[in-house]
Design a protein around this motif. Structure first.
Motif, PDB file in Angstrom:
ATOM      1  N   MET A   1       0.821  -1.215   0.000  1.00 41.80           N
ATOM      2  CA  MET A   1       0.000   0.000   0.000  1.00 41.80           C
ATOM      3  C   MET A   1       0.852   1.262   0.000  1.00 41.80           C
ATOM      4  SD  MET A   1      -3.104   1.161   0.066  1.00 41.80           S
ATOM      5  CE  MET A   1      -3.557   2.869   0.070  1.00 41.80           C
ATOM      6  N   SER A   2       2.101   1.155   0.513  1.00 45.72           N
ATOM      7  CA  SER A   2       2.813   2.421   0.694  1.00 45.72           C
ATOM      8  C   SER A   2       3.966   2.601  -0.299  1.00 45.72           C
ATOM      9  CB  SER A   2       3.345   2.500   2.126  1.00 45.72           C
ATOM     10  OG  SER A   2       4.194   1.399   2.338  1.00 45.72           O
ATOM     11  N   GLU A   3       4.178   1.622  -1.203  1.00 45.93           N
ATOM     12  CA  GLU A   3       5.351   1.766  -2.055  1.00 45.93           C
ATOM     13  C   GLU A   3       5.171   2.897  -3.070  1.00 45.93           C
ATOM     14  OE1 GLU A   3       3.297  -1.058  -5.042  1.00 45.93           O
ATOM     15  OE2 GLU A   3       2.965  -0.333  -3.017  1.00 45.93           O
ATOM     16  N   THR A   4       6.311   3.488  -3.440  1.00 47.23           N
ATOM     17  CA  THR A   4       6.295   4.563  -4.424  1.00 47.23           C
ATOM     18  C   THR A   4       6.253   3.945  -5.807  1.00 47.23           C
ATOM     19  OG1 THR A   4       7.598   5.903  -2.937  1.00 47.23           O
ATOM     20  CG2 THR A   4       7.593   6.559  -5.232  1.00 47.23           C
ATOM     21  N   LEU A   5       5.521   4.569  -6.706  1.00 42.97           N
ATOM     22  CA  LEU A   5       5.354   4.015  -8.047  1.00 42.97           C
ATOM     23  C   LEU A   5       6.119   4.852  -9.072  1.00 42.97           C
ATOM     24  CD1 LEU A   5       1.516   3.420  -7.707  1.00 42.97           C
ATOM     25  CD2 LEU A   5       3.271   1.643  -7.700  1.00 42.97           C
ATOM     26  N   HIS A   6       6.577   4.180 -10.097  1.00 47.28           N
ATOM     27  CA  HIS A   6       7.333   4.869 -11.155  1.00 47.28           C
ATOM     28  C   HIS A   6       6.578   4.739 -12.466  1.00 47.28           C
ATOM     29  CE1 HIS A   6      10.654   6.080 -13.692  1.00 47.28           C
ATOM     30  NE2 HIS A   6      10.473   4.977 -14.399  1.00 47.28           N
ATOM     31  N   PHE A   7       6.429   5.845 -13.176  1.00 46.80           N
ATOM     32  CA  PHE A   7       5.802   5.808 -14.503  1.00 46.80           C
ATOM     33  C   PHE A   7       6.805   6.387 -15.492  1.00 46.80           C
ATOM     34  CE2 PHE A   7       2.647   7.413 -17.708  1.00 46.80           C
ATOM     35  CZ  PHE A   7       2.191   6.168 -18.087  1.00 46.80           C
ATOM     36  N   PRO A   8       7.253   5.574 -16.455  1.00 52.69           N
ATOM     37  CA  PRO A   8       8.359   6.010 -17.325  1.00 52.69           C
ATOM     38  C   PRO A   8       8.043   7.290 -18.099  1.00 52.69           C
ATOM     39  CG  PRO A   8       7.820   3.678 -17.668  1.00 52.69           C
ATOM     40  CD  PRO A   8       6.748   4.243 -16.796  1.00 52.69           C
ATOM     41  N   ALA A   9       9.077   8.141 -18.238  1.00 54.25           N
ATOM     42  CA  ALA A   9       8.902   9.442 -18.907  1.00 54.25           C
ATOM     43  C   ALA A   9       8.405   9.271 -20.344  1.00 54.25           C
ATOM     44  CB  ALA A   9      10.223  10.201 -18.883  1.00 54.25           C
ATOM     45  N   GLU A  10       8.853   8.211 -21.028  1.00 51.30           N
ATOM     46  CA  GLU A  10       8.440   8.061 -22.443  1.00 51.30           C
ATOM     47  C   GLU A  10       6.949   7.721 -22.536  1.00 51.30           C
ATOM     48  OE1 GLU A  10      10.734   6.262 -20.941  1.00 51.30           O
ATOM     49  OE2 GLU A  10      10.550   4.123 -21.383  1.00 51.30           O
ATOM     50  N   GLN A  11       6.424   7.049 -21.524  1.00 53.24           N
ATOM     51  CA  GLN A  11       4.975   6.778 -21.501  1.00 53.24           C
ATOM     52  C   GLN A  11       4.224   8.063 -21.137  1.00 53.24           C
ATOM     53  OE1 GLN A  11       3.489   4.216 -22.529  1.00 53.24           O
ATOM     54  NE2 GLN A  11       4.916   2.495 -22.390  1.00 53.24           N
ATOM     55  N   ALA A  12       4.764   8.792 -20.166  1.00 52.89           N
ATOM     56  CA  ALA A  12       4.110  10.029 -19.714  1.00 52.89           C
ATOM     57  C   ALA A  12       3.989  11.016 -20.877  1.00 52.89           C
ATOM     58  CB  ALA A  12       4.898  10.647 -18.564  1.00 52.89           C
ATOM     59  N   ALA A  13       5.010  11.067 -21.718  1.00 55.05           N
ATOM     60  CA  ALA A  13       5.006  12.027 -22.840  1.00 55.05           C
ATOM     61  C   ALA A  13       3.820  11.782 -23.766  1.00 55.05           C
ATOM     62  CB  ALA A  13       6.320  11.928 -23.605  1.00 55.05           C
ATOM     63  N   LYS A  14       3.418  10.515 -23.908  1.00 58.54           N
ATOM     64  CA  LYS A  14       2.303  10.184 -24.806  1.00 58.54           C
ATOM     65  C   LYS A  14       0.973  10.744 -24.295  1.00 58.54           C
ATOM     66  CE  LYS A  14       4.510   5.823 -26.046  1.00 58.54           C
ATOM     67  NZ  LYS A  14       4.480   4.396 -25.812  1.00 58.54           N
ATOM     68  N   LEU A  15       0.886  10.978 -22.988  1.00 57.55           N
ATOM     69  CA  LEU A  15      -0.377  11.433 -22.393  1.00 57.55           C
ATOM     70  C   LEU A  15      -0.482  12.950 -22.310  1.00 57.55           C
ATOM     71  CD1 LEU A  15      -0.514   8.950 -19.357  1.00 57.55           C
ATOM     72  CD2 LEU A  15      -1.500   8.637 -21.634  1.00 57.55           C
ATOM     73  N   GLU A  16       0.666  13.591 -22.482  1.00 62.17           N
ATOM     74  CA  GLU A  16       0.777  15.031 -22.200  1.00 62.17           C
ATOM     75  C   GLU A  16      -0.368  15.864 -22.777  1.00 62.17           C
ATOM     76  OE1 GLU A  16       2.764  16.536 -20.212  1.00 62.17           O
ATOM     77  OE2 GLU A  16       2.083  18.554 -20.789  1.00 62.17           O
ATOM     78  N   GLN A  17      -0.709  15.638 -24.054  1.00 61.86           N
ATOM     79  CA  GLN A  17      -1.698  16.506 -24.714  1.00 61.86           C
ATOM     80  C   GLN A  17      -3.114  16.339 -24.155  1.00 61.86           C
ATOM     81  OE1 GLN A  17      -1.275  13.844 -28.462  1.00 61.86           O
ATOM     82  NE2 GLN A  17      -3.064  15.119 -28.886  1.00 61.86           N
ATOM     83  N   TYR A  18      -3.326  15.279 -23.368  1.00 63.18           N
ATOM     84  CA  TYR A  18      -4.668  15.032 -22.813  1.00 63.18           C
ATOM     85  C   TYR A  18      -4.791  15.526 -21.364  1.00 63.18           C
ATOM     86  CZ  TYR A  18      -4.778  12.129 -26.928  1.00 63.18           C
ATOM     87  OH  TYR A  18      -4.708  11.691 -28.230  1.00 63.18           O
ATOM     88  N   LEU A  19      -3.701  16.087 -20.849  1.00 66.61           N
ATOM     89  CA  LEU A  19      -3.687  16.502 -19.433  1.00 66.61           C
ATOM     90  C   LEU A  19      -4.015  17.985 -19.286  1.00 66.61           C
ATOM     91  CD1 LEU A  19      -0.550  14.497 -18.268  1.00 66.61           C
ATOM     92  CD2 LEU A  19      -2.971  13.949 -17.962  1.00 66.61           C
ATOM     93  N   PRO A  20      -4.397  18.410 -18.083  1.00 65.54           N
ATOM     94  CA  PRO A  20      -4.692  19.828 -17.872  1.00 65.54           C
ATOM     95  C   PRO A  20      -3.484  20.671 -18.266  1.00 65.54           C
ATOM     96  CG  PRO A  20      -5.253  18.526 -15.928  1.00 65.54           C
ATOM     97  CD  PRO A  20      -4.557  17.596 -16.858  1.00 65.54           C
ATOM     98  N   GLN A  21      -3.752  21.738 -18.990  1.00 64.40           N
ATOM     99  CA  GLN A  21      -2.666  22.616 -19.433  1.00 64.40           C
ATOM    100  C   GLN A  21      -2.695  23.876 -18.579  1.00 64.40           C
ATOM    101  OE1 GLN A  21      -0.602  21.492 -21.974  1.00 64.40           O
ATOM    102  NE2 GLN A  21      -1.862  19.629 -21.969  1.00 64.40           N
ATOM    103  N   LYS A  22      -1.537  24.500 -18.446  1.00 63.67           N
ATOM    104  CA  LYS A  22      -1.457  25.766 -17.689  1.00 63.67           C
ATOM    105  C   LYS A  22      -2.430  26.773 -18.280  1.00 63.67           C
ATOM    106  CE  LYS A  22       2.671  26.818 -15.150  1.00 63.67           C
ATOM    107  NZ  LYS A  22       3.869  26.026 -15.383  1.00 63.67           N
ATOM    108  N   GLY A  23      -3.180  27.440 -17.414  1.00 56.54           N
ATOM    109  CA  GLY A  23      -4.072  28.494 -17.896  1.00 56.54           C
ATOM    110  C   GLY A  23      -5.424  27.978 -18.348  1.00 56.54           C
TER     111      GLY A  23
END
Ligand SMILES: NC(=O)c1ccc[n+]([C@@H]2O[C@H](COP(=O)([O-])OP(=O)(O)OC[C@H]3O[C@@H](n4cnc5c(N)ncnc54)[C@H](OP(=O)(O)O)[C@@H]3O)[C@@H](O)[C@H]2O)c1
Length: 261
Positions: A1-23
């Motif tokens: 329950m308490s372990e820290t999770l890692h999400f690879p940067a190359e996967q995160a980049a694919k989601l970027e355009q669907y995430l809340p943007q500044k402003g």
């Protein structure tokens, strides 16, 4: 329950355009895990593991990008979810929001989300209840002591809260990005045509599993009156991303019938 999770940067980049943007004014991401037969759990009230560890890390990554996580009371009761963020490097926690018009959620100190808040590993929830709901004074006090609160809201004439009202409340609380995680009733109501306009993006995980008949299914009402038989909703700007044994589908809903030909 308490372990820290890692999400690879190359996967995160694919989601970027669907995430809340500044402003951006107020961003709603709809996200959940589904089976091949569009079920999100085996039966109402039953928590069902669907997606793999990579998708779980993605969920926590997404939580790190939103100010609030919203669920219905059915999920709060069935799953006893923690609703915190355990992605490595994350410096803030999202605010859990539970839609619970009749104040059915049995608040107590042993609920996972409350335990995590007491331990400083998450935030206590804001619980949206109907103005007519009976909230015990002790529950009201306890939730405040743990850092959350009940928010009383009038229901519509036909019952239930409108999404426009829910969004206004979130905004007035400074929660300008929200990730809606379920369950079936909440997802189907958001995917109903009148409410599609509130969804900025959809990020869903499809697991290589058939749950079979009798599950909680994502299948919104299709009510287009005189316009005839057309799909209830469709995604545009679509991206499919394999993730472990699952596939993540990203997109934005459109309710423009003319685009569906
Ligand atoms: N696979 C996944 O990603 C995933 C994610 C989350 C949950 N789940 C599963 O989904 C199942 C729960 O789904 P569910 O449909 O039973 O419950 P739910 O959608 O979590 O909650 C439904 C309840 O929330 C309240 N509610 C929802 N929208 C409302 C609105 N606009 N206005 C007022 N009240 C509203 C109503 O409470 P009242 O009945 O009191 O009026 C409604 O019955 C569980 O089995 C859970 O494990 C799966």
């Amino acid at each position: 329950m308490s372990e820290t999770l890692h999400f690879p940067a190359e996967q995160a980049a694919k989601l970027e355009q669907y995430l809340p943007q500044k402003g951006s004014d107020l961003h709603l991401t709809l996200t959940f895990a589904t089976s091949l037969d569009s079920a999100i759990s085996l039966r109402p009230g039953v928590q069902t593991a669907l997606s793999g560890p990579e998708s779980k890390a993605m969920t926590h990554y997404l939580r790190s990008k939103h100010k609030a996580i919203l669920i219905g009371v059915g999920t709060a009761i069935a799953d006893d979810p923690g609703l915190n963020c355990r992605i490595e490097g994350s410096t803030s926690q999202p605010r859990p929001v539970i839609v619970d018009p009749r104040a059915r959620w049995p608040l107590n100190s042993e609920l996972k989300v409350i335990r995590l808040a007491r331990e400083g590993k998450g935030l206590a929830p804001f619980v949206i209840v109907s103005s007519a709901a009976m909230v015990a004074d002790q529950s009201d006090k306890d939730l405040k002591d743990w850092g959350g609160k009940y928010i009383k809201v009038p229901e519509r004439a036909g019952g239930g809260f409108s999404w426009s009202h829910i969004m206004q409340i979130l905004k007035s609380e400074g929660l300008d990005s929200v990730m809606v995680e379920g369950g079936g009733t909440v997802i189907n109501s958001l995917l109903w045509e009148e409410n599609l306009e509130y969804i900025n993006s959809v990020i869903l995980t499809i697991a290589p599993t058939w749950l079979g008949k009798g599950g909680v299914v994502v299948s919104p009402d299709r009510d287009r009156g005189e316009q005839g038989n057309v799909p209830a909703a469709r995604l545009r700007d679509v991206k499919w991303c394999p993730l472990g044994e699952d596939v993540v589908l990203c997109g934005r809903p459109t309710n423009r019938i003319c685009n569906w030909k």
